[in-house]
Design a protein around this motif. Structure first.
Motif, PDB file in Angstrom:
ATOM      1  N   ASP A 150       0.839  -1.203   0.000  1.00  0.00           N
ATOM      2  CA  ASP A 150       0.000   0.000   0.000  1.00  0.00           C
ATOM      3  C   ASP A 150       0.871   1.248   0.000  1.00  0.00           C
ATOM      4  N   GLU A 201       2.451   1.752  -3.427  1.00  0.00           N
ATOM      5  CA  GLU A 201       1.470   2.205  -4.413  1.00  0.00           C
ATOM      6  C   GLU A 201       1.198   3.692  -4.230  1.00  0.00           C
ATOM      7  N   TYR A 230       4.106   5.566  -5.617  1.00  0.00           N
ATOM      8  CA  TYR A 230       4.028   5.650  -7.081  1.00  0.00           C
ATOM      9  C   TYR A 230       3.081   6.776  -7.497  1.00  0.00           C
ATOM     10  N   THR A 277       6.701  -0.084  -8.905  1.00  0.00           N
ATOM     11  CA  THR A 277       6.444  -0.743  -7.631  1.00  0.00           C
ATOM     12  C   THR A 277       6.916  -2.190  -7.713  1.00  0.00           C
ATOM     13  N   LEU A 295       1.439  -4.781  -6.091  1.00  0.00           N
ATOM     14  CA  LEU A 295       0.277  -3.903  -6.204  1.00  0.00           C
ATOM     15  C   LEU A 295      -0.828  -4.443  -5.305  1.00  0.00           C
ATOM     16  N   LYS A 336      -6.591  -2.957  -6.214  1.00  0.00           N
ATOM     17  CA  LYS A 336      -6.326  -2.011  -7.301  1.00  0.00           C
ATOM     18  C   LYS A 336      -6.264  -2.691  -8.667  1.00  0.00           C
ATOM     19  N   TYR A 374       2.394  -5.233 -11.147  1.00  0.00           N
ATOM     20  CA  TYR A 374       3.005  -4.037 -10.573  1.00  0.00           C
ATOM     21  C   TYR A 374       2.702  -2.838 -11.450  1.00  0.00           C
TER      22      TYR A 374
END
Length: 541
Positions: free
Chosen positions: A262, A265, A268, A276, A279, A283, A515
């Motif tokens: 988390d 992410e 990012y 990343t 993920l 998401k 990712y």
């Protein structure tokens, strides 16, 4: 005790956030500056256990090592054809047993010394030295006499099939033909290290010295180590001594370790990471629906599975092990719990590995599982002590462990308890045999079924289950003598069937690498073995 744990967690999260928060106070994001300055910012998952190519085993560790140490031979990312690296050319004898490598004249260590054939021999001697306790030492058993040297049957390294004919000519003699030998050289354990530089920091044949720290580490790859701030970042910068430096378009790579998918992410989205490591599962589907170009789903040769510690009851009983294996609903895990193209794994070797077909065995049979558990003296789970599943910090692994906890409790009446730890701690407990059931993964090191099957040999440093079987070892030994590809694959299939029946492991699912990758990153071409060649990567603002 609870306050102490909370304090440590807060300190860790604060440390992980530092490089990201520092960037947020400025007008530019790390990614925007990196695009202009040629600095790639990527996550590597957990904190590195070390940066010693001959002792690490984790994928995140390997990602950093691939930037620092060059192999003898590398592979063009798309075609996977072998191309020169430290060796400018090579010859293979007609019988497939002798490989002669010619080290390029401009190959240099980061301290300016020339890289020689003797450096390669010294490297292989180091990993085969028993005192180093390298998990991957068995990889080098392909070399004639390597197993005898590593197991202490001889102390004469001249009996090992690794010879420096002169400063630039390395000759490797194998125990048997191995069509995948050039591929296996791409892996960290085979990459040469500078034993002289290691000795300057301590005993080169003992793990854990300071030679992998900035200022001490002498490397051979496109980048050199500049910074290693534990739990914050590892920084590598373009090497001025690298033979192929004109091809390298990145000026630096910043690797960020974090156990929180988390957090990475969010990093990012806030412009602090180009890529990343993973993920959050929630998401994945929305990004797929939106056809978001940043979403990457790479199909790797990677199997997630349980190790069962057969040295500890009740896993000393094959009936208990088989019962647990048959009570895992892999379809539910791969298709309902984990989005992103994962597939159920009824075998340890992926069915999509070219040239090999795993054994067709029934993997899910709750009634058979109940019967086996009753035969072992635990009808309906009665009398069976609680079982503990160990896994490293990860949302995905937690969900998998919780799902199987419910399956075993519901269908077998087994009391299952979950324990999660930092990756470094899990790795240490795995090596020490301090676990009952351990959730982990294995990624192919080369494109052959033996990359999955050899690790369960008695002499494998990556076994860690306590399970050994001379019959299994004999089947794999027989496979080395079979020349015909189809006949050899049939023998390997027999070996895997034997392994799955003994059940020291429980395959769960074949993984994909899911990712986020920033559109500014160009030339990003991971292989099915998840190797990264940073020479091909560049950034466009």
């Amino acid at each position: 005790m609870k306050l102490s744990r909370l304090s440590r967690r807060c300190a860790l999260l604060a440390a992980l956030a530092l490089p990201f928060l520092a960037s947020c106070t400025k007008r530019d994001t790390a990614v925007a500056r990196g695009n202009r300055e040629g600095i790639l910012h990527i996550s590597t998952g957990s904190e590195p256990t070390d940066l010693d190519p001959q002792t690490v085993t984790g994928l995140g560790d390997a990602k950093i090592i691939q930037s620092l140490f060059d192999p003898l031979i590398t592979f063009e990312p798309v075609s996977l054809n072998p191309v020169p690296a430290l060796a400018e050319r090579w010859e293979i004898s007609p019988d497939g047993l002798t490989y002669t490598f010619h080290i390029r004249a401009d190959a240099k260590w980061s301290n300016g010394e020339p890289i020689t054939a003797q450096d390669c021999v010294d490297s292989w001697r180091r990993i085969l030295t028993p005192a180093l306790a390298a998990d991957y030492a068995y990889f080098l058993y392909l070399l004639r006499g390597a197993e005898a040297y590593h197991t202490g049957k001889t102390t004469d390294f001249s009996t090992v099939g690794a010879v420096a004919r002169d400063a630039r000519t390395l000759v490797a003699t194998l125990t048997h033909p191995a069509p995948y030998f050039l591929q296996i050289l791409l892996n960290s354990p085979w990459r040469p290290v500078n034993v002289r530089a290691i000795a300057a920091a301590g005993d080169p044949y003992r793990r854990g010295s300071a030679w992998t720290k900035p200022g001490n580490l002498v490397s051979s790859g496109p980048f050199v180590l500049k910074e290693w701030s534990p739990h914050q970042r590892v920084v590598v910068e373009k090497s001025p001594t690298y033979y192929d430096r004109a091809r390298v378009r990145l000026n630096a790579v910043h690797f960020y370790p974090t156990d929180s998918i988390d957090a990475e992410e969010r990093a990012y989205r806030s412009g602090q990471l180009h890529a990343t490591w993973s993920l959050p599962l929630a998401k994945v589907l929305p990004l797929q629906r939106d056809k978001n170009s940043a979403l990457r789903i790479d199909h790797n040769l990677e199997t997630f599975f349980f190790r069962l510690n057969v040295r500890k009851a009740p896993f000393t009983d094959v009936r208990v092990r088989r019962a647990l294996a048959l009570a895992v609903d892999r379809d539910t895990i791969a298709n309902k719990i984990l989005p992103g193209g994962r597939q159920p794994a009824p075998s340890f070797t992926p069915h999509f590995l070219k040239g090999y077909t795993p054994p067709a065995l029934k993997a899910y049979d709750v009634e058979a599982a109940k019967k086996l558990l009753a035969e072992a003296g635990f009808p309906g789970g009665a009398g069976l002590p609680p079982i503990e599943i160990l896994y490293n910090n990860s949302e995905i692994l937690r969900l998998v462990a919780e799902a199987i906890q419910q399956m075993w409790r519901r269908d077998l009446g087994v009391d299952v308890r979950l324990v999660n730890q930092e990756y470094k701690v899990v790795f240490a407990n795995r090596r020490a045999g301090d676990y009952q059931v351990l959730l982990g993964s294995w990624t192919a090191d080369y494109l052959d079924a033996t990359t999955f099957l050899d690790m369960w040999l008695a002499g494998s440093g990556n076994n860690h289950t306590g399970w050994t079987d001379p019959a299994y070892d004999a089947i794999l030994a027989r496979a080395t003598t079979v020349v015909d590809a189809a006949a050899r694959a049939a023998v390997l299939q027999q070996a895997e069937a034997h392994l799955l029946d003994a059940a020291p492991i429980i395959p769960l699912y074949f993984n994909t690498h899911v990712y986020l990758l920033h559109p500014a990153v160009k030339g990003w071409q991971p292989t099915p073995m998840d190797h990264s060649d940073y020479r091909y990567v560049w950034l466009e603002p």
